[in-house]
Scaffold this motif. Structure first.
Motif, PDB file in Angstrom:
ATOM      1  N   LEU A  40      18.931  45.059 -27.376  1.00 46.78           N
ATOM      2  CA  LEU A  40      20.095  44.918 -27.007  1.00 46.78           C
ATOM      3  C   LEU A  40      20.579  45.704 -26.151  1.00 46.78           C
ATOM      4  O   LEU A  40      19.354  46.663 -25.735  1.00 46.78           O
ATOM      5  CB  LEU A  40      20.331  46.116 -28.521  1.00 46.78           C
ATOM      6  CG  LEU A  40      22.049  46.490 -28.655  1.00 46.78           C
ATOM      7  CD1 LEU A  40      22.511  45.797 -29.028  1.00 46.78           C
ATOM      8  CD2 LEU A  40      22.299  47.940 -29.818  1.00 46.78           C
ATOM      9  N   ASP A  41      21.450  44.880 -25.346  1.00 46.19           N
ATOM     10  CA  ASP A  41      21.884  45.274 -24.009  1.00 46.19           C
ATOM     11  C   ASP A  41      23.261  46.270 -23.898  1.00 46.19           C
ATOM     12  O   ASP A  41      23.236  47.796 -23.172  1.00 46.19           O
ATOM     13  CB  ASP A  41      22.138  44.245 -23.566  1.00 46.19           C
ATOM     14  CG  ASP A  41      22.605  44.463 -21.989  1.00 46.19           C
ATOM     15  OD1 ASP A  41      21.466  45.218 -21.209  1.00 46.19           O
ATOM     16  OD2 ASP A  41      23.815  44.721 -21.157  1.00 46.19           O
ATOM     17  N   THR A  42      24.041  46.244 -25.038  1.00 44.02           N
ATOM     18  CA  THR A  42      24.977  47.367 -25.671  1.00 44.02           C
ATOM     19  C   THR A  42      25.859  46.945 -26.705  1.00 44.02           C
ATOM     20  O   THR A  42      25.743  46.478 -27.560  1.00 44.02           O
ATOM     21  CB  THR A  42      26.771  46.564 -24.117  1.00 44.02           C
ATOM     22  OG1 THR A  42      26.830  45.247 -24.967  1.00 44.02           O
ATOM     23  CG2 THR A  42      26.174  46.584 -22.543  1.00 44.02           C
ATOM     24  N   TYR A  43      26.584  48.188 -27.054  1.00 42.15           N
ATOM     25  CA  TYR A  43      26.541  48.335 -28.291  1.00 42.15           C
ATOM     26  C   TYR A  43      27.780  49.195 -28.144  1.00 42.15           C
ATOM     27  O   TYR A  43      27.852  50.540 -28.253  1.00 42.15           O
ATOM     28  CB  TYR A  43      25.748  49.324 -29.215  1.00 42.15           C
ATOM     29  CG  TYR A  43      25.466  49.511 -30.274  1.00 42.15           C
ATOM     30  CD1 TYR A  43      25.718  48.281 -31.307  1.00 42.15           C
ATOM     31  CD2 TYR A  43      26.725  50.089 -31.720  1.00 42.15           C
ATOM     32  CE1 TYR A  43      25.910  48.199 -32.680  1.00 42.15           C
ATOM     33  CE2 TYR A  43      27.355  50.540 -32.133  1.00 42.15           C
ATOM     34  CZ  TYR A  43      26.274  49.307 -33.351  1.00 42.15           C
ATOM     35  OH  TYR A  43      26.878  48.869 -34.865  1.00 42.15           O
ATOM     36  N   ASP A  44      28.821  49.268 -27.854  1.00 38.72           N
ATOM     37  CA  ASP A  44      30.115  49.503 -27.838  1.00 38.72           C
ATOM     38  C   ASP A  44      30.996  49.882 -29.472  1.00 38.72           C
ATOM     39  O   ASP A  44      31.378  49.017 -29.522  1.00 38.72           O
ATOM     40  CB  ASP A  44      31.273  49.357 -26.903  1.00 38.72           C
ATOM     41  CG  ASP A  44      29.985  48.922 -25.420  1.00 38.72           C
ATOM     42  OD1 ASP A  44      29.728  50.063 -25.301  1.00 38.72           O
ATOM     43  OD2 ASP A  44      30.478  48.141 -24.951  1.00 38.72           O
ATOM     44  N   VAL A  45      30.797  50.672 -29.460  1.00 34.75           N
ATOM     45  CA  VAL A  45      31.845  50.840 -31.031  1.00 34.75           C
ATOM     46  C   VAL A  45      33.498  51.712 -30.386  1.00 34.75           C
ATOM     47  O   VAL A  45      34.051  52.416 -29.462  1.00 34.75           O
ATOM     48  CB  VAL A  45      30.953  53.265 -31.621  1.00 34.75           C
ATOM     49  CG1 VAL A  45      32.353  52.983 -32.779  1.00 34.75           C
ATOM     50  CG2 VAL A  45      30.222  52.274 -32.235  1.00 34.75           C
ATOM     51  N   ASN A  46      34.250  50.580 -31.353  1.00 36.71           N
ATOM     52  CA  ASN A  46      35.560  50.588 -30.873  1.00 36.71           C
ATOM     53  C   ASN A  46      35.855  51.462 -31.685  1.00 36.71           C
ATOM     54  O   ASN A  46      37.460  52.319 -31.533  1.00 36.71           O
ATOM     55  CB  ASN A  46      36.198  49.513 -31.284  1.00 36.71           C
ATOM     56  CG  ASN A  46      35.817  48.696 -29.879  1.00 36.71           C
ATOM     57  OD1 ASN A  46      35.279  49.316 -28.825  1.00 36.71           O
ATOM     58  ND2 ASN A  46      35.165  46.908 -30.521  1.00 36.71           N
ATOM     59  N   ASN A  47      36.001  51.844 -33.596  1.00 39.02           N
ATOM     60  CA  ASN A  47      36.872  52.187 -34.295  1.00 39.02           C
ATOM     61  C   ASN A  47      35.302  53.193 -36.023  1.00 39.02           C
ATOM     62  O   ASN A  47      34.183  51.997 -35.841  1.00 39.02           O
ATOM     63  CB  ASN A  47      37.376  51.579 -35.230  1.00 39.02           C
ATOM     64  CG  ASN A  47      38.378  52.436 -36.208  1.00 39.02           C
ATOM     65  OD1 ASN A  47      38.267  53.620 -36.230  1.00 39.02           O
ATOM     66  ND2 ASN A  47      38.961  51.338 -36.763  1.00 39.02           N
ATOM     67  N   ILE A  48      35.014  53.881 -35.453  1.00 35.78           N
ATOM     68  CA  ILE A  48      34.537  54.258 -36.421  1.00 35.78           C
ATOM     69  C   ILE A  48      34.635  55.097 -37.075  1.00 35.78           C
ATOM     70  O   ILE A  48      35.944  56.504 -37.035  1.00 35.78           O
ATOM     71  CB  ILE A  48      33.077  55.149 -35.746  1.00 35.78           C
ATOM     72  CG1 ILE A  48      31.870  55.744 -36.945  1.00 35.78           C
ATOM     73  CG2 ILE A  48      33.733  56.310 -35.064  1.00 35.78           C
ATOM     74  CD1 ILE A  48      30.613  56.049 -36.240  1.00 35.78           C
ATOM     75  N   GLU A  49      34.596  55.144 -38.961  1.00 31.63           N
ATOM     76  CA  GLU A  49      35.037  55.845 -40.010  1.00 31.63           C
ATOM     77  C   GLU A  49      34.007  56.119 -41.102  1.00 31.63           C
ATOM     78  O   GLU A  49      32.914  55.348 -41.305  1.00 31.63           O
ATOM     79  CB  GLU A  49      36.245  55.037 -41.011  1.00 31.63           C
ATOM     80  CG  GLU A  49      37.070  54.755 -40.030  1.00 31.63           C
ATOM     81  CD  GLU A  49      38.810  53.548 -40.850  1.00 31.63           C
ATOM     82  OE1 GLU A  49      38.345  53.929 -42.347  1.00 31.63           O
ATOM     83  OE2 GLU A  49      38.978  52.573 -40.263  1.00 31.63           O
TER      84      GLU A  49
END
Length: 92
Positions: free
Chosen positions: A60-69
């Motif tokens: 895994l290189d990147t893991y960007d969270v845009n929305n979390i509920e």
């Protein structure tokens, strides 16, 4: 700490496990009845999701969270996430 806070803490441990290819931690953190979706929209269960992160399979290189509920109902915690990621293949 609130229940939602504990859930977010577990999610951060999960993200860390993905970056480190720590399938043991992922196995402990993912529910047995987990259902997720790959980038093409195909459903994935727990074993399929963990298989991708076996050491030597992908990194895994990147893991960007845009929305979390988060949602807690009794003893059950639910996290819904929208994210972008980049997983690089490795040579086995």
């Amino acid at each position: 700490m609130t229940q939602a806070g504990k859930l977010l803490e577990a999610f951060e441990r999960f993200r860390k496990a993905m970056f480190e290819n720590d399938v043991q931690a992922m196995t402990e953190l993912i529910a047995d009845d987990y259902v997720g979706y790959d980038p093409q929209g195909n459903p994935q269960d727990k074993s399929m999701s963990i298989e991708v992160y076996q050491p030597g399979c992908a990194k895994l290189d990147t893991y960007d969270v845009n929305n979390i509920e988060t949602r807690v109902i009794g003893d059950v915690g639910i996290i819904s996430v929208s994210y972008t990621h980049l997983t690089l293949p490795t040579n086995r």
